[in-house]
Scaffold this active site. Sequence first.
Site, PDB file in Angstrom:
ATOM      1  N   ASP A  73      -3.273   1.046  -9.818  1.00 10.04           N
ATOM      2  CA  ASP A  73      -4.696   0.805 -10.053  1.00 10.04           C
ATOM      3  C   ASP A  73      -4.990   0.642 -11.538  1.00 10.04           C
ATOM      4  OD1 ASP A  73      -4.774   1.220  -7.361  1.00 10.04           O
ATOM      5  OD2 ASP A  73      -5.763   3.168  -7.463  1.00 10.04           O
TER       6      ASP A  73
ATOM      7  N   SER B  59     -15.824   5.785  -4.149  1.00  6.97           N
ATOM      8  CA  SER B  59     -15.121   6.182  -2.916  1.00  6.97           C
ATOM      9  C   SER B  59     -14.950   5.025  -1.935  1.00  6.97           C
ATOM     10  CB  SER B  59     -15.856   7.327  -2.211  1.00  6.97           C
ATOM     11  OG  SER B  59     -15.739   8.495  -2.974  1.00  6.97           O
TER      12      SER B  59
ATOM     13  N   GLU C 100       0.830  -1.213   0.000  1.00  4.89           N
ATOM     14  CA  GLU C 100       0.000   0.000   0.000  1.00  4.89           C
ATOM     15  C   GLU C 100       0.859   1.255   0.000  1.00  4.89           C
ATOM     16  OE1 GLU C 100      -3.128   0.174  -1.253  1.00  4.89           O
ATOM     17  OE2 GLU C 100      -3.485  -1.409   0.206  1.00  4.89           O
ATOM     18  N   HIS C 101       0.574   2.152  -0.937  1.00  2.84           N
ATOM     19  CA  HIS C 101       1.303   3.417  -1.123  1.00  2.84           C
ATOM     20  C   HIS C 101       2.746   3.176  -1.587  1.00  2.84           C
ATOM     21  CE1 HIS C 101      -1.573   6.534   0.437  1.00  2.84           C
ATOM     22  NE2 HIS C 101      -2.122   5.445   0.917  1.00  2.84           N
ATOM     23  N   THR C 102       3.046   1.961  -1.999  1.00  4.32           N
ATOM     24  CA  THR C 102       4.387   1.669  -2.521  1.00  4.32           C
ATOM     25  C   THR C 102       4.490   2.010  -4.002  1.00  4.32           C
ATOM     26  OG1 THR C 102       3.603  -0.606  -2.721  1.00  4.32           O
ATOM     27  CG2 THR C 102       5.066  -0.134  -0.882  1.00  4.32           C
ATOM     28  N   ASP C 103       3.357   2.116  -4.702  1.00  4.02           N
ATOM     29  CA  ASP C 103       3.426   2.276  -6.163  1.00  4.02           C
ATOM     30  C   ASP C 103       4.102   3.582  -6.563  1.00  4.02           C
ATOM     31  OD1 ASP C 103       1.178   3.750  -5.318  1.00  4.02           O
ATOM     32  OD2 ASP C 103      -0.090   3.137  -7.004  1.00  4.02           O
TER      33      ASP C 103
END
Length: 385
Positions: free
Chosen positions: A174, A124, A34-37
């Site tokens: 994504d 969302s 998560e948030h690594t991309d």
Amino acid sequence: MHPKSQSKQLFRQKYQKSPTLNVYAPGRVNIIGEHTDYNDGFVMPCAINYGTAISGAKRDDHRFNVYAADLDEFDEFRLDQPIIPNPSKKWTGYVRGVVKFVQERCPEFRQGADLVISGDVPLSSGLSSSASLEVAVGKFCQLLGDLPLNNTDIALIGQKAENRFVGANCGNMDQLISALGQADHLLMIDCRSLETVPTPVPEDIAVMIVNSHVKHDLVTGEYNTRRQQCETAAKFFGVKALRDVSIEQFQKREAELTALDPDTAKRARHIVTENQRVLDAAYALNHSDISRLGELMNASHVSMRDDFEITTPEIDYLVELAQSVIGKSGGARMTGGGFGGCIVGLAPKDKVDAVRQIIAENYEKRTGLKESFYVCTASQGVHQC
């Protein structure tokens, strides 16, 4: 009704003709990473059996007429004039932005079309309704104009639209998984090289998603703040991105960074350890070690909660409930950008009902919110339908 059927049916109703081009792009759930991309790191998502369908047909001019079925709203713009945002309707940015950047790559593309868009990815929720829409629009344009773009190109155009037209500073995961997903597989993606390695999901394992119904909107600041903190940390370590910092390198200078900026140090610790967790998760899956994969998912959640600080009390409670049933047979964690949205659980199929039940009995009682529970199938990426 499934979006694929709905978009075709509504197209006939709205335009009094049959569609000649139908495409479908899935949403996604990220199992770990998560948030690594946007830190050039590793992620391991799968495409899911919820997505966005577009039905359309060529026009004999340069106009795009777009009907968004789920919102019951129209948008129209021309491809022979500069494409600018329509501030009164946020969703149009994802469509206009993709068309604009398709044109940037393929300036000859000016073919008008009538379109109907229908989707069933909860908005969302953290399951990438926006990326699913972007990839569907990109694929539609590619097929409409017979353009020399592959699915990776389409994914990167979608990311660019979200970054530069919509204004959300997202990474590329994504869009890549929506474009490149494979049925019955997780996809480990190297977000720097764009290399993908498919890993099969064991047949007896279920992918569960629980929507907290805590709404998140990534355009509003916190996500972009996290990204800036990661860039600050990369500069501190003298590297292009935090992907290039090993756990050992981080630990050597952790005290120094903490003294300078404790929040930035915590954000960096999450990214550096999360990248390693993705690599360890791929190894665990390839050796059918679901218990180890579960440990890594659980550790990822703790890191998001304590170091990256992107969870909410409702999300933490959902994870706690799921983990209490799953035990050592799998894992659960928040998934998506954070500040609401969904959790993901991996567990043997015979645990699904018990997970569903404990959440149904407790979550609303404590939070006042009613969850939505999905059992998902790892699905094929964007395709004609």
